[in-house]
Design a protein around this motif. Structure first.
Motif, PDB file in Angstrom:
ATOM      1  N   ASP A 395      23.815   1.764 -43.793  1.00 45.62           N
ATOM      2  CA  ASP A 395      23.920   3.206 -44.004  1.00 45.62           C
ATOM      3  C   ASP A 395      22.676   3.732 -44.708  1.00 45.62           C
ATOM      4  N   ALA A 396      22.243   3.043 -45.752  1.00 46.39           N
ATOM      5  CA  ALA A 396      21.037   3.456 -46.481  1.00 46.39           C
ATOM      6  C   ALA A 396      19.806   3.383 -45.568  1.00 46.39           C
ATOM      7  N   TYR A 397      19.758   2.361 -44.714  1.00 48.14           N
ATOM      8  CA  TYR A 397      18.634   2.204 -43.796  1.00 48.14           C
ATOM      9  C   TYR A 397      18.565   3.371 -42.805  1.00 48.14           C
ATOM     10  N   VAL A 398      19.724   3.748 -42.251  1.00 50.18           N
ATOM     11  CA  VAL A 398      19.737   4.867 -41.310  1.00 50.18           C
ATOM     12  C   VAL A 398      19.293   6.156 -42.007  1.00 50.18           C
ATOM     13  N   HIS A 399      19.771   6.365 -43.229  1.00 52.03           N
ATOM     14  CA  HIS A 399      19.343   7.544 -43.992  1.00 52.03           C
ATOM     15  C   HIS A 399      17.826   7.553 -44.176  1.00 52.03           C
ATOM     16  N   ARG A 400      17.246   6.403 -44.553  1.00 49.46           N
ATOM     17  CA  ARG A 400      15.794   6.337 -44.788  1.00 49.46           C
ATOM     18  C   ARG A 400      15.013   6.615 -43.520  1.00 49.46           C
ATOM     19  N   GLN A 401      15.423   6.005 -42.420  1.00 48.80           N
ATOM     20  CA  GLN A 401      14.685   6.163 -41.173  1.00 48.80           C
ATOM     21  C   GLN A 401      14.722   7.616 -40.691  1.00 48.80           C
ATOM     22  N   ILE A 402      15.881   8.235 -40.750  1.00 51.28           N
ATOM     23  CA  ILE A 402      15.981   9.612 -40.256  1.00 51.28           C
ATOM     24  C   ILE A 402      15.318  10.586 -41.227  1.00 51.28           C
ATOM     25  N   ALA A 403      15.370  10.287 -42.533  1.00 45.34           N
ATOM     26  CA  ALA A 403      14.695  11.151 -43.505  1.00 45.34           C
ATOM     27  C   ALA A 403      13.186  11.152 -43.285  1.00 45.34           C
ATOM     28  N   ALA A 404      12.670  10.084 -42.665  1.00 43.95           N
ATOM     29  CA  ALA A 404      11.240  10.006 -42.397  1.00 43.95           C
ATOM     30  C   ALA A 404      10.805  10.845 -41.203  1.00 43.95           C
ATOM     31  N   ILE A 405      11.772  11.369 -40.443  1.00 45.06           N
ATOM     32  CA  ILE A 405      11.465  12.237 -39.308  1.00 45.06           C
ATOM     33  C   ILE A 405      11.248  13.654 -39.830  1.00 45.06           C
ATOM     34  N   PRO A 406      10.169  14.331 -39.449  1.00 48.86           N
ATOM     35  CA  PRO A 406      10.000  15.723 -39.880  1.00 48.86           C
ATOM     36  C   PRO A 406      11.232  16.553 -39.557  1.00 48.86           C
ATOM     37  N   ALA A 407      11.622  17.433 -40.471  1.00 47.68           N
ATOM     38  CA  ALA A 407      12.875  18.180 -40.337  1.00 47.68           C
ATOM     39  C   ALA A 407      12.956  18.944 -39.031  1.00 47.68           C
ATOM     40  N   ASP A 408      11.831  19.476 -38.551  1.00 47.29           N
ATOM     41  CA  ASP A 408      11.868  20.276 -37.320  1.00 47.29           C
ATOM     42  C   ASP A 408      11.929  19.427 -36.063  1.00 47.29           C
ATOM     43  N   ARG A 409      11.921  18.099 -36.228  1.00 50.02           N
ATOM     44  CA  ARG A 409      12.022  17.205 -35.069  1.00 50.02           C
ATOM     45  C   ARG A 409      13.344  16.445 -35.022  1.00 50.02           C
ATOM     46  N   ARG A 410      14.231  16.740 -35.902  1.00 52.85           N
ATOM     47  CA  ARG A 410      15.509  16.016 -35.924  1.00 52.85           C
ATOM     48  C   ARG A 410      16.486  16.659 -34.954  1.00 52.85           C
ATOM     49  N   GLN A 411      16.108  16.657 -33.677  1.00 48.90           N
ATOM     50  CA  GLN A 411      16.879  17.285 -32.608  1.00 48.90           C
ATOM     51  C   GLN A 411      17.290  16.226 -31.595  1.00 48.90           C
ATOM     52  N   LEU A 412      18.572  16.235 -31.236  1.00 46.17           N
ATOM     53  CA  LEU A 412      19.104  15.260 -30.276  1.00 46.17           C
ATOM     54  C   LEU A 412      19.420  15.947 -28.955  1.00 46.17           C
ATOM     55  N   ILE A 413      18.809  15.484 -27.882  1.00 44.56           N
ATOM     56  CA  ILE A 413      19.174  15.893 -26.529  1.00 44.56           C
ATOM     57  C   ILE A 413      19.554  14.625 -25.791  1.00 44.56           C
ATOM     58  N   THR A 414      20.805  14.539 -25.346  1.00 46.45           N
ATOM     59  CA  THR A 414      21.359  13.290 -24.831  1.00 46.45           C
ATOM     60  C   THR A 414      22.100  13.516 -23.515  1.00 46.45           C
TER      61      THR A 414
END
Length: 521
Positions: A395-414
């Motif tokens: 859980d902590a690892y997922v938080h760290r990895q996603i926190a490293a993504i610029p906020a304006d790029r945290r978009q999911l298209i699936t």
């Protein structure tokens, strides 16, 4: 480190090959036979099987019904699956309508009396799991109309294995009305068709608390009135009526000339023609007047469904669509919105995409195993604690990895709306998923909408799932045209590369960071 792109491409190839191979074998299961196990456990999915193995170790023999790479939303059980369930000491399902209804019925009808039959997603809320509504916002320019069953029907003897039969009993209008579903690969399945007269065959079924998407086609403009009748069929085979109503459609004509004073005109958003099996009432269950935040029930006689002239479509070529008329003929159609069979409830069932929810699953699994095998209680407690600590690390690892993504790029298209919990727990946004017009090949407008979403959000990548590669043609083509990557996220199933839940979530975190442009550590 982010997963290299050649590995992603190999995943796509392997997934396609795996789908072909699973179609031939269909019965492969993971794990080795353990005749000395204290408990025999059957789960519906491989993800659940992995969690049970982590808690139970060699004291349990675990089998998953859905095979490697299989889709729990559509898997059809076999007699061998029923036999496997009948021999189990414990069965674990996810439910919340994740699994195909036939699979749930197989589990419920074959589980031995007195053995635990645990629905993890529903029961885990008492262990602190966070459940969120399944919010669907496709943004069509016409009404998105489906069928729905509300309520649990406990007072009528309903269980999760019950069926609610929805039948078209009468259609009045200038032309024919056809309600049909288009499967993932384009094959239509007719629910109601007035062209050849209405009979018992103009019936479909849904489990309690479920809804489904449909296409609604009309051959001529004018006013139509559709009468629906609902019956509840319980596992014992008894059937009883639970509601009826008549709905009015204004097809290619001004709905205001049809509506009575006080009527609601349904012309946008998401509405389902609904039976409530608790109250026995039919309604139009709609989000129109609430801007999608909540929904309300409106009596059938107080609504007019608008099917505007912009809903005109041409009947596509191919014999499979001949029930709509000659190829090229014009029909008025409210589209199904999401391609493929898509039956689900009001709660998103994909709880495990939030690792903290998975800890709740693990604790419930632990307590169930301990109750059925008291001699192994200490072992189950020890292994559960070890695994929960590992989940905290993930859980902590997922938080760290996603926190490293610029906020304006945290978009999911699936390709599949299965990542709401991941977005909610780790600060991402579900920006969209593929929404072709099910009655034909995706139109230029469909492609433009998806392209515009990618371009406006400046996303560097879109995501597909290994077991849904064959459904992602449009997404792949648009990504290629827009010059963005196609990456891989695990949703409902493992594959030959990933066999454990913790590996799956680490892969997803790495893939999101690598594909969406994570910052340097």
């Amino acid at each position: 480190m982010p997963v290299p792109r050649p590995f992603v491409r190999s995943l796509v190839t392997a997934a396609v090959l795996g789908a072909a191979l699973s179609g031939c074998t269909g019965h492969a299961r993971t794990g080795t036979d353990n005749p000395d196990a204290a408990l025999r456990v059957v789960t519906t999915t491989e993800i659940l099987a992995d969690l049970v193995r982590q808690v139970g170790g060699d004291r349990v023999q675990v089998d998953s019904i859905v095979p490697p790479g299989g889709d729990p939303h559509s898997y059809e059980p076999t007699p061998a699956d029923a036999d496997r369930v009948s021999k189990a000491d414990i069965t674990f399902t996810n439910h919340l309508l994740l699994e195909e209804h036939a699979l749930i019925k197989t589990v419920d009808s074959n589980a031995r009396e007195g053995t635990p039959n645990v629905s993890l997603a529903e029961a885990s809320e008492t262990y602190g799991a966070n459940v969120i509504p399944l919010v669907e916002d496709v943004g069509l320019d016409v009404l998105w109309l489906g069928l729905r069953v509300r309520g649990e029907g406990e007072a009528r003897g309903a269980t999760r294995s019950s069926d609610v039969l929805l039948s078209a009993t009468d259609v009045q209008g200038p032309g024919e009305l056809v309600a049909y579903l288009t499967e993932s690969l384009g094959q239509p399945h007719i629910y109601f068709n007035s062209a050849d007269g209405l009979s018992a065959k103009d019936t479909t079924s849904l489990p309690p608390a479920a809804h489904t998407h449909l296409n609604w086609a009309f051959t001529k403009p004018g006013v139509y009135r559709l009468s629906l009748e609902a019956k509840l069929r319980n596992p014992g085979g008894t059937t009883a009526p639970v509601g009826a109503g008549t709905f009015t459609f204004a097809v290619g004509v001004d709905p205001h000339t049809v509506a009575k004073p006080g009527d609601t005109i349904l012309d946008d958003g998401h509405t389902d023609l609904t039976v409530n099996i608790d109250t026995g009432k039919m309604s139009a269950f709609t989000d129109l007047r609430s801007e999608g935040r909540t929904q309300e029930e409106i009596p059938p006689g107080d609504v007019v469904v608008d099917v505007p002239n912009r809903a005109l479509e041409k009947v596509p070529g191919g014999k499979q669509f001949s029930f709509l008329g000659q190829p090229g003929a014009e029909i008025y159609q409210l589209p199904q919105a999401v391609l493929g069979k898509h039956v689900h409830g009001e709660i998103d069932p994909h709880l495990w995409q939030d690792v903290q929810n998975t800890k709740s699953y693990v604790q419930l699994i632990r307590d169930t195993l301990k109750k059925e095998d008291p001699d192994g209680a200490e072992r189950y407690t020890t292994d559960s604690r070890r695994y929960e600590a590992e989940l905290d690390e993930v859980d902590a690892y997922v938080h760290r990895q996603i926190a490293a993504i610029p906020a304006d790029r945290r978009q999911l298209i699936t390709t599949h709306d299965a990542f709401g919990y991941l977005a909610d727990a780790y600060g991402m946004t579900v920006a969209g998923f593929v929404v072709p017009n099910p009655a034909q090949e995706p139109s230029a407008d469909d492609v433009k909408k998806l392209s515009r979403t990618i371009r406006n959000l400046k996303v560097p990548a879109v995501f597909m799932e290994p077991n849904l590669v064959q459904r992602a043609t449009v997404l792949s083509q648009v990504a290629k045209d827009q010059g963005v990557e196609v990456c891989m996220l695990y949703g409902d199933a493992f594959d030959q590369h990933t066999r454990h839940y913790t590996d799956m979530m680490r892969h997803n975190a790495d893939e999101l960071r690598g594909c969406l442009g994570g910052t340097e550590k």
